[in-house]
Design a protein around this motif. Sequence first.
Motif, mmCIF file in Angstrom:
data_model
loop_
_atom_site.group_PDB
_atom_site.id
_atom_site.type_symbol
_atom_site.label_atom_id
_atom_site.label_comp_id
_atom_site.label_asym_id
_atom_site.label_seq_id
_atom_site.Cartn_x
_atom_site.Cartn_y
_atom_site.Cartn_z
ATOM 1 N N ALA A 113 0.835 -1.212 0.000
ATOM 2 C CA ALA A 113 0.000 0.000 0.000
ATOM 3 C C ALA A 113 0.869 1.262 0.000
ATOM 4 C CB ALA A 113 -0.925 -0.008 1.219
ATOM 5 N N ALA A 114 1.959 1.237 0.744
ATOM 6 C CA ALA A 114 2.879 2.382 0.745
ATOM 7 C C ALA A 114 3.488 2.579 -0.633
ATOM 8 C CB ALA A 114 3.977 2.174 1.789
ATOM 9 N N GLY A 115 3.833 1.494 -1.298
ATOM 10 C CA GLY A 115 4.368 1.595 -2.656
ATOM 11 C C GLY A 115 3.359 2.174 -3.625
ATOM 12 N N CYS A 116 2.098 1.777 -3.477
ATOM 13 C CA CYS A 116 1.049 2.344 -4.343
ATOM 14 C C CYS A 116 0.864 3.836 -4.092
ATOM 15 C CB CYS A 116 -0.259 1.601 -4.123
ATOM 16 S SG CYS A 116 -0.246 -0.094 -4.708
ATOM 17 N N MET A 117 0.933 4.259 -2.827
ATOM 18 C CA MET A 117 0.815 5.690 -2.528
ATOM 19 C C MET A 117 2.013 6.467 -3.069
ATOM 20 S SD MET A 117 -0.938 6.012 1.210
ATOM 21 C CE MET A 117 -0.290 4.579 2.034
ATOM 22 N N ILE A 118 3.176 5.867 -3.036
ATOM 23 C CA ILE A 118 4.365 6.519 -3.600
ATOM 24 C C ILE A 118 4.198 6.693 -5.102
ATOM 25 C CG2 ILE A 118 6.840 6.208 -4.061
ATOM 26 C CD1 ILE A 118 6.978 4.883 -1.240
ATOM 27 N N LEU A 119 3.668 5.663 -5.782
ATOM 28 C CA LEU A 119 3.426 5.773 -7.225
ATOM 29 C C LEU A 119 2.379 6.836 -7.542
ATOM 30 C CD1 LEU A 119 3.498 2.040 -8.346
ATOM 31 C CD2 LEU A 119 5.156 3.827 -8.877
ATOM 32 N N LEU A 120 1.323 6.903 -6.755
ATOM 33 C CA LEU A 120 0.298 7.931 -6.956
ATOM 34 C C LEU A 120 0.885 9.327 -6.752
ATOM 35 C CD1 LEU A 120 -2.667 8.729 -7.421
ATOM 36 C CD2 LEU A 120 -2.985 8.505 -4.943
ATOM 37 N N ALA A 121 1.679 9.486 -5.702
ATOM 38 C CA ALA A 121 2.322 10.780 -5.464
ATOM 39 C C ALA A 121 3.267 11.134 -6.605
ATOM 40 C CB ALA A 121 3.081 10.752 -4.136
ATOM 41 N N GLY A 122 3.951 10.136 -7.162
ATOM 42 C CA GLY A 122 4.823 10.382 -8.303
ATOM 43 C C GLY A 122 4.051 10.872 -9.509
ATOM 44 N N ALA A 123 2.889 10.277 -9.758
ATOM 45 C CA ALA A 123 2.065 10.720 -10.889
ATOM 46 C C ALA A 123 1.576 12.152 -10.679
ATOM 47 C CB ALA A 123 0.875 9.780 -11.069
ATOM 48 N N LEU A 124 1.177 12.483 -9.455
ATOM 49 C CA LEU A 124 0.720 13.843 -9.175
ATOM 50 C C LEU A 124 1.854 14.860 -9.264
ATOM 51 C CD1 LEU A 124 -1.729 13.120 -6.219
ATOM 52 C CD2 LEU A 124 -2.314 13.726 -8.572
ATOM 53 N N ILE A 125 3.038 14.460 -8.868
ATOM 54 C CA ILE A 125 4.149 15.405 -8.918
ATOM 55 C C ILE A 125 4.611 15.637 -10.348
ATOM 56 C CG2 ILE A 125 6.225 14.003 -8.653
ATOM 57 C CD1 ILE A 125 5.406 17.038 -6.594
ATOM 58 N N VAL A 126 4.433 14.653 -11.217
ATOM 59 C CA VAL A 126 4.739 14.868 -12.633
ATOM 60 C C VAL A 126 3.795 15.925 -13.216
ATOM 61 C CG1 VAL A 126 4.635 13.771 -14.908
ATOM 62 C CG2 VAL A 126 5.821 12.638 -13.046
ATOM 63 N N ILE A 127 2.555 15.895 -12.791
ATOM 64 C CA ILE A 127 1.606 16.927 -13.226
ATOM 65 C C ILE A 127 2.058 18.295 -12.723
ATOM 66 C CG2 ILE A 127 -0.770 17.760 -12.965
ATOM 67 C CD1 ILE A 127 -1.605 14.782 -12.830
ATOM 68 N N ARG A 128 2.559 18.375 -11.481
ATOM 69 C CA ARG A 128 3.030 19.651 -10.940
ATOM 70 C C ARG A 128 4.251 20.143 -11.715
ATOM 71 N NH1 ARG A 128 1.474 23.917 -9.899
ATOM 72 N NH2 ARG A 128 -0.143 22.884 -8.746
ATOM 73 N N ILE A 129 5.134 19.240 -12.096
ATOM 74 C CA ILE A 129 6.302 19.648 -12.881
ATOM 75 C C ILE A 129 5.855 20.158 -14.242
ATOM 76 C CG2 ILE A 129 8.380 18.804 -14.047
ATOM 77 C CD1 ILE A 129 8.790 16.922 -11.661
ATOM 78 N N TRP A 130 4.893 19.495 -14.844
ATOM 79 C CA TRP A 130 4.421 19.882 -16.171
ATOM 80 C C TRP A 130 3.702 21.231 -16.159
ATOM 81 C CZ3 TRP A 130 5.420 17.954 -20.850
ATOM 82 C CH2 TRP A 130 4.624 18.374 -21.905
ATOM 83 N N ARG A 131 2.833 21.442 -15.162
ATOM 84 C CA ARG A 131 1.990 22.638 -15.123
ATOM 85 C C ARG A 131 2.549 23.764 -14.276
ATOM 86 N NH1 ARG A 131 -4.075 20.977 -13.887
ATOM 87 N NH2 ARG A 131 -4.777 20.980 -16.026
ATOM 88 N N GLY A 132 3.577 23.505 -13.474
ATOM 89 C CA GLY A 132 4.070 24.490 -12.515
ATOM 90 C C GLY A 132 4.161 25.889 -13.068
ATOM 91 N N PRO A 133 3.485 26.843 -12.456
ATOM 92 C CA PRO A 133 3.481 28.189 -13.025
ATOM 93 C C PRO A 133 4.835 28.893 -12.921
ATOM 94 C CG PRO A 133 2.287 28.160 -10.963
ATOM 95 C CD PRO A 133 2.650 26.741 -11.282
ATOM 96 N N SER A 134 5.665 28.496 -11.983
ATOM 97 C CA SER A 134 6.951 29.175 -11.844
ATOM 98 C C SER A 134 8.083 28.159 -11.786
ATOM 99 C CB SER A 134 6.968 30.039 -10.577
ATOM 100 O OG SER A 134 7.008 29.212 -9.437
ATOM 101 N N MET A 135 9.281 28.667 -11.950
ATOM 102 C CA MET A 135 10.465 27.812 -11.865
ATOM 103 C C MET A 135 10.636 27.260 -10.457
ATOM 104 S SD MET A 135 12.882 26.700 -13.665
ATOM 105 C CE MET A 135 14.508 26.034 -13.578
ATOM 106 N N LEU A 136 10.253 28.037 -9.456
ATOM 107 C CA LEU A 136 10.379 27.588 -8.080
ATOM 108 C C LEU A 136 9.451 26.395 -7.803
ATOM 109 C CD1 LEU A 136 11.806 28.056 -5.435
ATOM 110 C CD2 LEU A 136 9.997 29.643 -4.804
#
Length: 105
Positions: free
Chosen positions: A14-37
Amino acid sequence: MSALHSVERGLIIAAGCMILLAGALIVIRIWRGPSMLDRAVALDVVAALIIAGIGAKSALDMDPFYFPVMLVLAFLGFTGSVGIARFIAVRDRPPRRGDGKDVTR
């Protein structure tokens, strides 16, 4: 295999699945991030998720071999974050006038 071992294995999966889900969400943040920070912080989180994933795999296999690898990745993630923060701090510094004073807006 005991019931406790089955529960432990299920929690690690279950922890591994949550890590994978968080990874997918963070890829979206990298793609859409409004600023370099935002993107820099997201890349720091990616490093932490990689370390957490390696830790989950190590716990699942009951193998301490990966602990030094996790330590090196944590050090590299920290130094990368500091480097990016210094780069952004220099880039976002306010412009200066000829007499060395900051230009006020």
